[in-house]
Design a protein around this motif. Structure first.
Motif, PDB file in Angstrom:
ATOM      1  N   GLU A 104     126.194  12.034  68.908  1.00  0.00           N
ATOM      2  CA  GLU A 104     125.126  11.217  69.381  1.00  0.00           C
ATOM      3  C   GLU A 104     125.186  10.364  70.500  1.00  0.00           C
ATOM      4  OE1 GLU A 104     123.172   9.471  66.161  1.00  0.00           O
ATOM      5  OE2 GLU A 104     122.961  11.185  64.499  1.00  0.00           O
ATOM      6  N   ILE A 105     125.776  10.212  70.843  1.00  0.00           N
ATOM      7  CA  ILE A 105     125.998   8.900  71.713  1.00  0.00           C
ATOM      8  C   ILE A 105     126.105   9.866  73.071  1.00  0.00           C
ATOM      9  CG2 ILE A 105     127.627   7.526  73.389  1.00  0.00           C
ATOM     10  CD1 ILE A 105     128.091   6.194  70.776  1.00  0.00           C
ATOM     11  N   VAL A 106     126.818  11.321  72.491  1.00  0.00           N
ATOM     12  CA  VAL A 106     126.994  12.558  73.700  1.00  0.00           C
ATOM     13  C   VAL A 106     126.003  12.785  74.229  1.00  0.00           C
ATOM     14  CG1 VAL A 106     128.449  14.225  74.921  1.00  0.00           C
ATOM     15  CG2 VAL A 106     129.493  12.401  74.086  1.00  0.00           C
ATOM     16  N   ALA A 107     125.148  13.254  73.368  1.00  0.00           N
ATOM     17  CA  ALA A 107     123.809  13.528  73.536  1.00  0.00           C
ATOM     18  C   ALA A 107     123.147  12.918  74.136  1.00  0.00           C
ATOM     19  CB  ALA A 107     123.344  13.888  71.969  1.00  0.00           C
ATOM     20  N   SER A 110     123.557  12.558  77.767  1.00  0.00           N
ATOM     21  CA  SER A 110     123.273  14.172  78.385  1.00  0.00           C
ATOM     22  C   SER A 110     121.463  13.950  78.718  1.00  0.00           C
ATOM     23  CB  SER A 110     123.652  14.558  77.549  1.00  0.00           C
ATOM     24  OG  SER A 110     123.184  16.073  78.676  1.00  0.00           O
ATOM     25  N   ARG A 111     121.299  13.200  77.458  1.00  0.00           N
ATOM     26  CA  ARG A 111     119.953  13.443  77.633  1.00  0.00           C
ATOM     27  C   ARG A 111     119.369  12.940  78.830  1.00  0.00           C
ATOM     28  NH1 ARG A 111     119.585  14.033  71.899  1.00  0.00           N
ATOM     29  NH2 ARG A 111     119.682  11.782  72.203  1.00  0.00           N
ATOM     30  N   ALA A 112     120.044  11.508  79.241  1.00  0.00           N
ATOM     31  CA  ALA A 112     119.880  10.411  80.439  1.00  0.00           C
ATOM     32  C   ALA A 112     119.634  10.754  81.473  1.00  0.00           C
ATOM     33  CB  ALA A 112     120.467   9.031  79.781  1.00  0.00           C
ATOM     34  N   ARG A 113     121.339  11.345  81.542  1.00  0.00           N
ATOM     35  CA  ARG A 113     121.477  12.154  82.609  1.00  0.00           C
ATOM     36  C   ARG A 113     120.942  13.164  83.715  1.00  0.00           C
ATOM     37  NH1 ARG A 113     126.471  12.662  81.214  1.00  0.00           N
ATOM     38  NH2 ARG A 113     126.025  15.415  80.725  1.00  0.00           N
ATOM     39  N   ASP A 114     120.440  14.071  82.474  1.00  0.00           N
ATOM     40  CA  ASP A 114     119.074  15.187  82.506  1.00  0.00           C
ATOM     41  C   ASP A 114     117.921  14.837  83.552  1.00  0.00           C
ATOM     42  OD1 ASP A 114     120.954  16.884  82.058  1.00  0.00           O
ATOM     43  OD2 ASP A 114     120.125  17.474  80.515  1.00  0.00           O
ATOM     44  N   ALA A 115     117.094  13.637  82.818  1.00  0.00           N
ATOM     45  CA  ALA A 115     116.197  12.716  83.057  1.00  0.00           C
ATOM     46  C   ALA A 115     116.343  11.921  84.606  1.00  0.00           C
ATOM     47  CB  ALA A 115     115.664  11.679  82.374  1.00  0.00           C
ATOM     48  N   ARG A 116     117.812  11.492  84.589  1.00  0.00           N
ATOM     49  CA  ARG A 116     117.454  10.869  85.904  1.00  0.00           C
ATOM     50  C   ARG A 116     117.499  12.121  87.306  1.00  0.00           C
ATOM     51  NH1 ARG A 116     122.600   8.438  82.948  1.00  0.00           N
ATOM     52  NH2 ARG A 116     121.766   6.641  82.785  1.00  0.00           N
ATOM     53  N   THR A 117     118.322  13.099  86.998  1.00  0.00           N
ATOM     54  CA  THR A 117     118.239  14.284  88.348  1.00  0.00           C
ATOM     55  C   THR A 117     117.008  14.754  87.896  1.00  0.00           C
ATOM     56  OG1 THR A 117     119.968  15.014  87.361  1.00  0.00           O
ATOM     57  CG2 THR A 117     119.281  16.136  88.129  1.00  0.00           C
ATOM     58  N   GLU A 274     121.669   5.218  72.956  1.00  0.00           N
ATOM     59  CA  GLU A 274     123.286   4.737  73.431  1.00  0.00           C
ATOM     60  C   GLU A 274     123.578   3.561  73.454  1.00  0.00           C
ATOM     61  OE1 GLU A 274     126.141   5.087  77.049  1.00  0.00           O
ATOM     62  OE2 GLU A 274     124.003   6.242  77.290  1.00  0.00           O
ATOM     63  N   SER A 275     122.835   2.894  73.781  1.00  0.00           N
ATOM     64  CA  SER A 275     123.081   1.306  73.183  1.00  0.00           C
ATOM     65  C   SER A 275     123.374   0.894  72.306  1.00  0.00           C
ATOM     66  CB  SER A 275     122.331   0.438  74.320  1.00  0.00           C
ATOM     67  OG  SER A 275     122.731  -1.393  73.596  1.00  0.00           O
ATOM     68  N   ASP A 276     122.153   1.266  71.101  1.00  0.00           N
ATOM     69  CA  ASP A 276     122.352   1.505  69.675  1.00  0.00           C
ATOM     70  C   ASP A 276     123.662   1.720  69.019  1.00  0.00           C
ATOM     71  OD1 ASP A 276     119.839  -0.495  70.080  1.00  0.00           O
ATOM     72  OD2 ASP A 276     118.771   1.391  69.426  1.00  0.00           O
ATOM     73  N   LEU A 277     123.820   3.039  69.277  1.00  0.00           N
ATOM     74  CA  LEU A 277     124.463   3.649  68.511  1.00  0.00           C
ATOM     75  C   LEU A 277     125.725   3.312  68.652  1.00  0.00           C
ATOM     76  CD1 LEU A 277     122.989   7.342  69.926  1.00  0.00           C
ATOM     77  CD2 LEU A 277     123.570   6.305  67.219  1.00  0.00           C
ATOM     78  N   MET A 278     126.154   2.631  70.559  1.00  0.00           N
ATOM     79  CA  MET A 278     127.253   2.159  70.544  1.00  0.00           C
ATOM     80  C   MET A 278     127.469   1.167  69.491  1.00  0.00           C
ATOM     81  SD  MET A 278     129.318   3.792  72.852  1.00  0.00           S
ATOM     82  CE  MET A 278     130.184   2.670  73.574  1.00  0.00           C
ATOM     83  N   THR A 279     126.439   0.226  69.390  1.00  0.00           N
ATOM     84  CA  THR A 279     126.373  -0.893  68.376  1.00  0.00           C
ATOM     85  C   THR A 279     127.225  -0.441  67.263  1.00  0.00           C
ATOM     86  OG1 THR A 279     124.959  -2.143  69.946  1.00  0.00           O
ATOM     87  CG2 THR A 279     125.129  -3.123  67.910  1.00  0.00           C
ATOM     88  N   GLU A 280     126.318   0.907  66.387  1.00  0.00           N
ATOM     89  CA  GLU A 280     126.401   1.074  65.134  1.00  0.00           C
ATOM     90  C   GLU A 280     127.708   1.542  65.030  1.00  0.00           C
ATOM     91  OE1 GLU A 280     124.791   3.758  62.199  1.00  0.00           O
ATOM     92  OE2 GLU A 280     123.631   3.749  63.590  1.00  0.00           O
TER      93      GLU A 280
END
Length: 300
Positions: A104-107, A110-117, A274-280
């Protein structure tokens, strides 16, 4: 990038001890466990903290040394906690949960990267729209200025053609010339002085000039007026195309601005996920370390 400076003094000794301890513990575990248990164990280990990794690896290696692989599996079956990976059920749940969170972190990344692009592309598009709008307006201003200047230049010619004064003036001049020509002919028949002998020649040249103005200039005037009409028609069509392009660019501006806002929202949302998932995942790693430590203690 430049390499990080090597630790010195006591830190160098501690660093070397930590690394060598981790390598020795890993070697012990590799020699004691089968491949499927090694893969499951690797997924459970903390991603940082070298001393903690070495401690856990040593605990597993010690437990494995005191019991054969068959005994470990038999113990797991006896407690009804075995699974396909050879780890206790609770340990396997830790592994599965870490894998899920990592996926889920990787996904989210990926979505954040697509949005930045998408955000960058729309920002550049908005900048291009501003330049195109300015270019269209400059062309429209140039077309309007040219149209006004040409209309002003053609105004006298159009007025003459509308009144028919040019053709009427030439016809009137030829009529008057015919009267003068009759008077000159009568004068020349009365035995005029020699100096008057050039009058008929002068009259003939004047008549030729007036006839040329009637037969050649008037068609040219009509050609020029036809060219002006074509210029007005083509200029109007070009102006309308430019105006349509400007309207299209104007309509794209709010759409592009909305796309930028949407991309900003998506980036913020996915970064928070991503931050929430990293904490989890960090919490899961801590819990899994306790599970792994408990499992090795039980096997002893």
């Amino acid at each position: 990038p430049p390499a990080a400076p090597a630790p010195s003094g006591r830190r160098l000794v501690d660093h070397n001890l930590e690394e060598s301890g981790t390598r020795r513990a890993a070697a012990r575990v590799s020699a004691a466990l089968p491949p499927e248990q090694l893969r499951a164990l690797a997924a459970m280990l903390p991603t940082r903290d070298g001393p903690e990794r070495a401690r856990l690896l040593n605990a597993v290696a010690s437990a494995a040394a005191m019991s054969s692989s068959d005994a470990l599996v038999g113990s797991a079956e006896a407690t009804n906690t075995s699974n396909a990976g050879g780890l206790p059920q609770e340990s396997q749940q830790c592994v599965d949960e870490k894998r899920r969170l990592t996926s889920e972190i990787v996904a989210a990344r990926s979505r954040a990267r697509d949005a930045r692009t998408a955000r960058i592309m729309n920002i550049k598009r908005l900048e291009s729209l501003d330049r195109w709008k300015a270019t269209v307006q400059t062309r429209k201003d140039g077309m309007l200025s040219c149209k006004n200047a040409t209309a002003e230049a053609y105004k006298p010619l159009k007025a003459i053609d509308a009144k028919g004064s040019y053709s009427a003036g030439i016809a009137n001049a030829l009529t008057q010339l015919s009267g003068v020509e009759a008077d000159v002919n009568a004068y020349m028949a009365g035995n005029p002085p020699p100096v008057a002998s050039g009058l008929p020649l002068v009259l003939a040249r004047i008549k030729k000039t007036l006839t040329s103005l009637r037969d050649e200039v008037q068609p040219k005037v009509q050609e020029y007026l036809t060219l002006y009409a074509d210029f007005e028609k083509q200029g109007e069509a070009l102006f309308l195309r430019l105006d349509k392009s400007g309207s299209m660019f104007d309509a794209l501006v709010p759409t592009t601005q909305d796309a930028i806002k949407s991309a900003n929202t998506t980036v913020a949302d996915e970064e928070k996920k991503e931050s929430d998932l990293m904490t989890e995942r960090t919490s899961v790693e801590t819990r899994c370390e306790r599970v792994l430590t408990g499992a090795t203690a039980t096997n002893r």
